[in-house]
Design a protein around this motif. Sequence first.
Motif, PDB file in Angstrom:
ATOM      1  N   MET A  19      28.115  42.769  51.106  1.00  0.00           N
ATOM      2  CA  MET A  19      28.367  41.867  52.244  1.00  0.00           C
ATOM      3  C   MET A  19      29.534  40.947  51.946  1.00  0.00           C
ATOM      4  SD  MET A  19      24.811  40.425  53.675  1.00  0.00           S
ATOM      5  CE  MET A  19      23.520  41.475  54.302  1.00  0.00           C
ATOM      6  N   VAL A  20      29.552  40.411  50.732  1.00  0.00           N
ATOM      7  CA  VAL A  20      30.593  39.439  50.398  1.00  0.00           C
ATOM      8  C   VAL A  20      31.934  40.136  50.197  1.00  0.00           C
ATOM      9  CG1 VAL A  20      31.334  37.701  48.742  1.00  0.00           C
ATOM     10  CG2 VAL A  20      28.916  37.895  49.348  1.00  0.00           C
ATOM     11  N   GLU A  21      31.903  41.270  49.481  1.00  0.00           N
ATOM     12  CA  GLU A  21      33.179  41.852  49.074  1.00  0.00           C
ATOM     13  C   GLU A  21      33.787  42.773  50.129  1.00  0.00           C
ATOM     14  OE1 GLU A  21      33.423  43.018  45.082  1.00  0.00           O
ATOM     15  OE2 GLU A  21      33.023  40.927  44.586  1.00  0.00           O
ATOM     16  N   LEU A  25      31.569  38.710  54.733  1.00  0.00           N
ATOM     17  CA  LEU A  25      30.553  37.657  54.887  1.00  0.00           C
ATOM     18  C   LEU A  25      31.186  36.345  54.441  1.00  0.00           C
ATOM     19  CD1 LEU A  25      27.690  36.544  55.340  1.00  0.00           C
ATOM     20  CD2 LEU A  25      27.207  37.039  52.979  1.00  0.00           C
ATOM     21  N   ARG A  71      33.891  28.877  44.987  1.00  0.00           N
ATOM     22  CA  ARG A  71      34.007  29.540  43.684  1.00  0.00           C
ATOM     23  C   ARG A  71      32.643  29.685  43.030  1.00  0.00           C
ATOM     24  NH1 ARG A  71      38.622  25.969  43.245  1.00  0.00           N
ATOM     25  NH2 ARG A  71      37.240  24.519  42.191  1.00  0.00           N
ATOM     26  N   TYR A  72      31.814  28.671  43.226  1.00  0.00           N
ATOM     27  CA  TYR A  72      30.513  28.621  42.573  1.00  0.00           C
ATOM     28  C   TYR A  72      29.604  29.739  43.068  1.00  0.00           C
ATOM     29  CZ  TYR A  72      26.901  25.880  40.219  1.00  0.00           C
ATOM     30  OH  TYR A  72      25.933  25.432  39.372  1.00  0.00           O
ATOM     31  N   TYR A  73      29.576  29.930  44.372  1.00  0.00           N
ATOM     32  CA  TYR A  73      28.694  30.953  44.927  1.00  0.00           C
ATOM     33  C   TYR A  73      29.446  32.233  45.288  1.00  0.00           C
ATOM     34  CZ  TYR A  73      25.066  27.440  45.231  1.00  0.00           C
ATOM     35  OH  TYR A  73      24.129  26.480  44.930  1.00  0.00           O
ATOM     36  N   GLY A  74      30.749  32.203  45.174  1.00  0.00           N
ATOM     37  CA  GLY A  74      31.511  33.402  45.475  1.00  0.00           C
ATOM     38  C   GLY A  74      31.527  33.758  46.951  1.00  0.00           C
ATOM     39  N   ILE A  75      31.208  32.815  47.818  1.00  0.00           N
ATOM     40  CA  ILE A  75      31.228  33.075  49.256  1.00  0.00           C
ATOM     41  C   ILE A  75      32.313  32.208  49.887  1.00  0.00           C
ATOM     42  CG2 ILE A  75      29.916  32.890  51.407  1.00  0.00           C
ATOM     43  CD1 ILE A  75      27.418  33.381  49.681  1.00  0.00           C
ATOM     44  N   MET A 259      22.634  32.246  53.887  1.00  0.00           N
ATOM     45  CA  MET A 259      23.797  31.796  53.114  1.00  0.00           C
ATOM     46  C   MET A 259      24.318  30.480  53.669  1.00  0.00           C
ATOM     47  SD  MET A 259      24.199  33.836  50.658  1.00  0.00           S
ATOM     48  CE  MET A 259      22.406  33.806  50.679  1.00  0.00           C
TER      49      MET A 259
ATOM     50  N   PHE B 123      30.345  27.654  34.718  1.00  0.00           N
ATOM     51  CA  PHE B 123      30.080  28.870  35.483  1.00  0.00           C
ATOM     52  C   PHE B 123      31.364  29.601  35.862  1.00  0.00           C
ATOM     53  CE2 PHE B 123      29.325  31.030  39.521  1.00  0.00           C
ATOM     54  CZ  PHE B 123      28.199  31.774  39.230  1.00  0.00           C
ATOM     55  N   LEU B 124      32.346  28.831  36.323  1.00  0.00           N
ATOM     56  CA  LEU B 124      33.556  29.466  36.836  1.00  0.00           C
ATOM     57  C   LEU B 124      34.368  30.130  35.726  1.00  0.00           C
ATOM     58  CD1 LEU B 124      34.537  26.736  39.421  1.00  0.00           C
ATOM     59  CD2 LEU B 124      33.438  28.946  39.824  1.00  0.00           C
ATOM     60  N   GLN B 144      27.149  36.109  39.945  1.00  0.00           N
ATOM     61  CA  GLN B 144      26.708  35.347  41.117  1.00  0.00           C
ATOM     62  C   GLN B 144      25.479  34.533  40.745  1.00  0.00           C
ATOM     63  OE1 GLN B 144      27.365  34.739  44.167  1.00  0.00           O
ATOM     64  NE2 GLN B 144      28.506  36.371  45.173  1.00  0.00           N
TER      65      GLN B 144
END
Lengths: 458, 155
Positions: A19-21, A25, A71-75, A259, B123-124, B144
């Motif tokens: 979904m993200v990549e 999303l 950056r933290y959640y990658g979303i 999310m 984390f990053l 993640q």
Amino acid sequence: MFLLPFPYSPQEVFETIKMVELENLDIRTITLGISLRDCGGSDVKVVGAKIFDKIVRCAANLVEVGEELERYYGIPIINKRVSVTPLSLVAEGCSEEEFCYLAEVLEKAAQEIGVNFIGGYAALVHKGFTTGDLNLINSIPQALAATERVCAAVNVGTTRAGINMDAVLLMGKIIKKAAELSAERSGISCAKLVVFCNAPEDNPFMAGAFHGVGEPECALNVGVSGPGVILSVVRNNPGVDLGTLATLIKQTAFKVTRMGELIGRAASKRLGVPFGVVDLSLAPTPAVGDSVAEILEAMGLERCGAPGSTAALAILNDAVKKGGAMASSYVGGLSGAFIPVSEDAGMARAAAEGALTIEKLEAMTCVCSVGLDMIVIPGDTPEETIAAIIADEAAIGMINNKTTGVRIIPAPGKKPGDYVEFGGLLGKAPVMPVNRYSAAAFVQRGGRIPAPLQALTN
Amino acid sequence: MREVITRARLEKLGDRQELTFPEGTIFTQAARELIREKGIKINLVPQKSADEEKEPRGPNPEEKEINRAIVTVIGHDKVGIIAAVSSILAGVNVNILDITQTVLQGFFAMIMIVDLSKCKVDFLTLKKMLEEKGEELELRITLQHEDVFRFMHRI
């Protein structure tokens, strides 16, 4: 620490990653609502200074926190924005020029904190104008032309109050004037101006966002997105019946909205402000695959706008709400699918091919969230016709107890068939033909359309 | 309330100055741009307030609460994938809690649940280290937070 059995199935894990990549999303916006009710005063310079200070103080690290969470959640979080108390309430005593000055203050504040839009250059006139309301509305064309980031909204009707037809006619004029003042950019000012019926107080989406009077000092509202994710689900299930399809959409909407809830809670914690609402909207972008029109087409329509479009949109909108409502503790704002033309590549294509007309869009707004959104019409459309389009849309909102809005751009010098490009998330769209018969005598009657029976619920 | 530094406050300063602010001071986006343009150097000093806030000193208080993350690896199977990933994790003191692997549409797919509570880097940084390793091995490696999966798949 014990972990038995493995808590997520590989399918679940990779579904999220996919979904993200692959499916765009994202969180469409985190919008910090800020009350400016303590910024009033008699000297406009003092008011301006107070407004600037308050916005900068409350939202100084909004962009930073947003980027950190991305950056933290990658979303991705596409937009970080600010909405404020409708300015007509804050600076009631101002003249037109003074309101324009305050618009520039909002612009400077937005620049300082690095947000691309700030909403709240707004007036609520569903039952009538105050002097301040009138001054603010009359200043809108000038204010929008002089700024890049300021967004204006005017509420001209509610189910409980009826529709202020004087305001509707006036907005027809204002929209034309705003387009003329930004003629060299195809009337882009009109993309930052929404005319509402039943405007929500906690809407995080521009251009109609403002921080309503019942809201706290500050609140963080989140707008989720995800047409790409829904599109992929619909495409991967070509043969299923509509009940099953609705269920699949519902399940996916749940995941997307979760999310929003996660990011909203994290952001409100880091910013130290209360969490407001998640707005369960399917908000398209001009990016390929991020389109509501394409979802409708994947459901089985040859082109969006074909007969059946309203029914397909109704299924989609309802399923998104049902899934989303379960996923968030506080739901609000507009909450539904958006059908903007220029901001949705699929809609723009359907309009260019003649599959989608303004009349069909109007019908579709009866079952989805917003209204006639980002529609480009010929520059020579009379202001009375624009007012009549607003009146139609407001009537739909008033009778059906829902929010409707009109964000329409009479692009100066353009004719049906021309293309207009606004750039960025505003996208591009063909100029759509408008019914050439006049409603001038009707809208010029003025007065107030009485509140419908639906208002008498007490 | 933490102090907010705006562009206007820095505008009068000359180039390449050195300034000291208490830790936690917020700089607006416009102020940051100006700092870059003028080459201003900012020193942040830890603040000892009388009623020492409850915030513990550390990289980020958030990191303390969410200490589990999920590492995924997708790509063509080859020798040494697990070794490469686990040596990065071991190097920064990250414990592997569970590991599973499967074949997904012809691709090798590995999922690890890891405990970040004693991780030596933030984390990053770890995410970046893993992604770089992935590029080197021609694999797709992601990190993640577990929250993302928990929120999405569990009520």
